[in-house]
Scaffold this motif. Structure first.
Motif, short mmCIF file in Angstrom:
data_model
loop_
_atom_site.label_atom_id
_atom_site.label_comp_id
_atom_site.label_asym_id
_atom_site.label_seq_id
_atom_site.Cartn_x
_atom_site.Cartn_y
_atom_site.Cartn_z
N HIS A 1 0.84 -1.20 0.00
CA HIS A 1 0.00 0.00 0.00
C HIS A 1 0.89 1.26 0.00
N ALA A 2 1.97 1.21 0.81
CA ALA A 2 2.85 2.38 0.93
C ALA A 2 3.58 2.64 -0.40
N LYS A 3 3.95 1.56 -1.10
CA LYS A 3 4.64 1.74 -2.39
C LYS A 3 3.68 2.34 -3.42
N ALA A 4 2.44 1.91 -3.38
CA ALA A 4 1.42 2.45 -4.29
C ALA A 4 1.21 3.94 -3.99
N LEU B 1 -6.86 5.20 4.99
CA LEU B 1 -6.01 4.83 3.85
C LEU B 1 -6.26 5.78 2.67
N THR B 2 -7.52 6.16 2.48
CA THR B 2 -7.87 7.12 1.43
C THR B 2 -7.17 8.45 1.69
N ARG B 3 -7.23 8.93 2.92
CA ARG B 3 -6.57 10.20 3.26
C ARG B 3 -5.06 10.11 3.02
N PHE B 4 -4.49 8.93 3.35
CA PHE B 4 -3.05 8.69 3.14
C PHE B 4 -2.71 8.79 1.65
N ASN C 1 -2.39 15.88 0.58
CA ASN C 1 -2.98 17.13 1.08
C ASN C 1 -4.23 17.57 0.30
N ASP C 2 -4.91 16.60 -0.32
CA ASP C 2 -6.17 16.89 -1.03
C ASP C 2 -7.31 16.33 -0.16
N PRO C 3 -7.99 17.15 0.64
CA PRO C 3 -8.96 16.62 1.61
C PRO C 3 -10.23 16.07 0.98
N ILE C 4 -10.85 15.13 1.67
CA ILE C 4 -12.14 14.59 1.23
C ILE C 4 -13.21 15.63 1.57
N VAL C 5 -14.10 15.91 0.61
CA VAL C 5 -15.11 16.95 0.86
C VAL C 5 -16.54 16.43 0.84
#
Ligand SMILES: NC(=O)c1ccc[n+]([C@@H]2O[C@H](COP(=O)([O-])OP(=O)(O)OC[C@H]3O[C@@H](n4cnc5c(N)ncnc54)[C@H](O)[C@@H]3O)[C@@H](O)[C@H]2O)c1
Length: 327
Positions: free
Chosen positions: A122-125, A172-175, A179-183
């Motif tokens: 996941h981190a590599k992706a 995971l989505t936020r990760f 810096n593009d927040p979910i709205v």
């Protein structure tokens, strides 16, 4: 704190880490505490205070039932002890906000247990997304399905599918988004097979569509029953391609016979097996923060933000509407 399912695992990780020792274990269930004390050669604390206030203790790992987390975070931070706390911080945003107020100014490192961020695949992706290897990010698809539903006792305390389970996927989505927040969020939940979930007014199946500020669209789907194992897939799609962090099998052996091809081992059974290394790596990171006096990679604020998304998911489900999110 807490020697249940995940507490036992953490106790093993702490006691086998080259730079840490497990000094005390505390659990209201003394049988569980004694088991951990025997297997790791630590002492059973007679009270949370005995462990938290001990001069021989530098950090507290909180893996007790969710409603106890904010109390232990507050006690630990005010005693000047670093904190690693399992997700979610709490189910009630008011308790989380109060905790934030009560620990303000303590400056101890606090890391929240969103272990999936530490999974190598996941981190590599996520890193490939950061490096723009797939161009501009357009869609994220997360599939997260448990192999089997938990017992009714767990469900009673867990606080609902979205806050207990999907909270990992929200984080995971936020990760991945950075810096593009979910709205915005739109949530659906159903009970299709689990009688316990029905009794508890909970869900066993759920789907979510989210949107980020820049317009990235995210789909998350969850089930409490995947007969083939713990299904954990992440797909990141952009203008120049796609990255998949796929399911993993214990070995890479594939069998070819006259009746089938590419037959592999079943995927890992559940979280302890699938994320074994990620749990160790998140603890390594916590220890590094203490040694190097750096800020944890998964903060109290991350825990709070994931809960805000889960709360918006419930609001969307109840109203049958798209809900706007602000942090
Ligand atoms: N990060 C992950 O992948 C992950 C996985 C599972 C659970 N969790 C989280 O870890 C926490 C524990 O979950 P679990 O599955 O181990 O549950 P569990 O029910 O197996 O264990 C919880 C333990 O807490 C103990 N406890 C309850 N009240 C206590 C108190 N006041 N003081 C000390 N101990 C107390 C219980 O006796 C029990 O042994 C939950 O917050 C859960 O959301 C995280």
């Amino acid at each position: 704190m807490g020697a249940g399912r995940i507490g036992k695992m953490h106790a093993k990780i702490i006691s086998s880490h080259p730079n840490t020792n497990l000094k005390y274990v505390f659990d209201v269930n003394s049988k569980f505490a004694n088991e951990v004390a025997t297997s790791t050669s630590c002492s059973v604390a007679n009270s949370p205070e005995e462990a938290i206030n001990s001069k021989n203790v530098d950090a507290i790992l909180i893996a007790s039932a969710t409603p106890t987390h904010t109390k232990f975070i507050t006690m630990s931070a005010n005693a000047g002890k670093a904190v690693f706390c399992e997700k979610p911080i709490d189910l009630d945003i008011n308790k989380v906000n109060e905790c934030m107020k009560n620990i303000k100014g303590t400056k101890v490192p606090i890391q929240i247990g969103f272990n999936r961020r530490f999974d190598a695949s996941h981190a590599k992706a996520q890193q490939a997304r950061v490096n723009k290897e797939i161009g501009e990010l357009e869609m994220v698809v997360i599939t997260s399905r448990d192999p089997e539903a938990p017992g009714i006792d767990y469900l009673k305390a867990a606080g609902g599918f979205f806050r207990d389970t999907t909270i990992h996927d929200f984080d995971l989505t936020r990760f991945i988004l950075g810096n593009d927040p979910i709205v915005q969020i739109s949530a659906f939940g159903e009970v299709l097979f689990d009688k316990n979930a029905q009794k508890e007014n909970d869900h066993d199946t759920a789907m979510f569509i989210l949107k980020s500020k820049k317009g990235v669209l995210i789909h998350i789907n969850n089930s409490r029953r995947a007969v083939y194992g713990y299904d954990q897939r992440v797909e990141i799609f952009g203008s120049k391609g796609m990255i998949i962090s796929n399911n993993q099998t214990p070995t890479s052996v594939e069998k070819f016979t006259n009746s089938s091809t590419n037959i592999k081992d079943p995927i890992h059974f559940f979280f302890i097996e699938r994320y074994e290394q990620a749990y160790k790596d998140q603890f390594n990171e916590f220890v590094k923060c203490l040694v190097n006096k750096t800020k944890p990679k998964v903060t109290f604020e991350d825990g709070r933000n994931a809960l805000i998304i889960a709360n918006a998911a419930y609001e969307s489900y109840k109203k049958g509407k798209v809900v706007n999110i602000s942090f």
